[in-house]
Design a protein around this motif. Sequence first.
Motif, PDB file in Angstrom:
ATOM      1  N   LYS A 168       0.660  -1.116   0.132  1.00 47.15           N
ATOM      2  CA  LYS A 168      -0.008   0.084   0.154  1.00 47.15           C
ATOM      3  C   LYS A 168       0.997   1.184   0.095  1.00 47.15           C
ATOM      4  O   LYS A 168       0.549   2.331  -0.947  1.00 47.15           O
ATOM      5  N   LYS A 202       0.937   4.043  -3.009  1.00 43.55           N
ATOM      6  CA  LYS A 202       0.778   5.257  -2.588  1.00 43.55           C
ATOM      7  C   LYS A 202       1.911   6.444  -3.103  1.00 43.55           C
ATOM      8  O   LYS A 202       1.474   7.289  -3.865  1.00 43.55           O
ATOM      9  N   GLU A 241       1.530   9.160  -6.304  1.00 41.27           N
ATOM     10  CA  GLU A 241       1.709  10.647  -5.861  1.00 41.27           C
ATOM     11  C   GLU A 241       2.786  10.939  -7.009  1.00 41.27           C
ATOM     12  O   GLU A 241       2.813  12.298  -7.382  1.00 41.27           O
TER      13      GLU A 241
END
Length: 60
Positions: free
Chosen positions: A19, A23, A27
Motif C-alpha cells: 500500500k 501510494k 503521488e
Amino acid sequence: MSDVPTILKEIREELKEIKLLYKELVEKLVPVEEPLEDEKEAIESSDEVLGEEEIMKVLK
C-alpha cells in the motif's frame, strides 16, 4: 509447519508495504495541482440549490 497467526502477520506486513509503495507511485504519476483562484471561490462558496418548480419556470 508454520502456524497460521504468524503467516497472517507476515501477510499483513507485506500488504502495508505494498500500500505504501502504491501510494508513492500514485503521488509521482498524478501530480497534485492547487486550484486556481476562481476555482477556489467556487469550491468554498455555498450556492443556493433550485427546486424542481423553479427549474421548470426557467425552462418554460
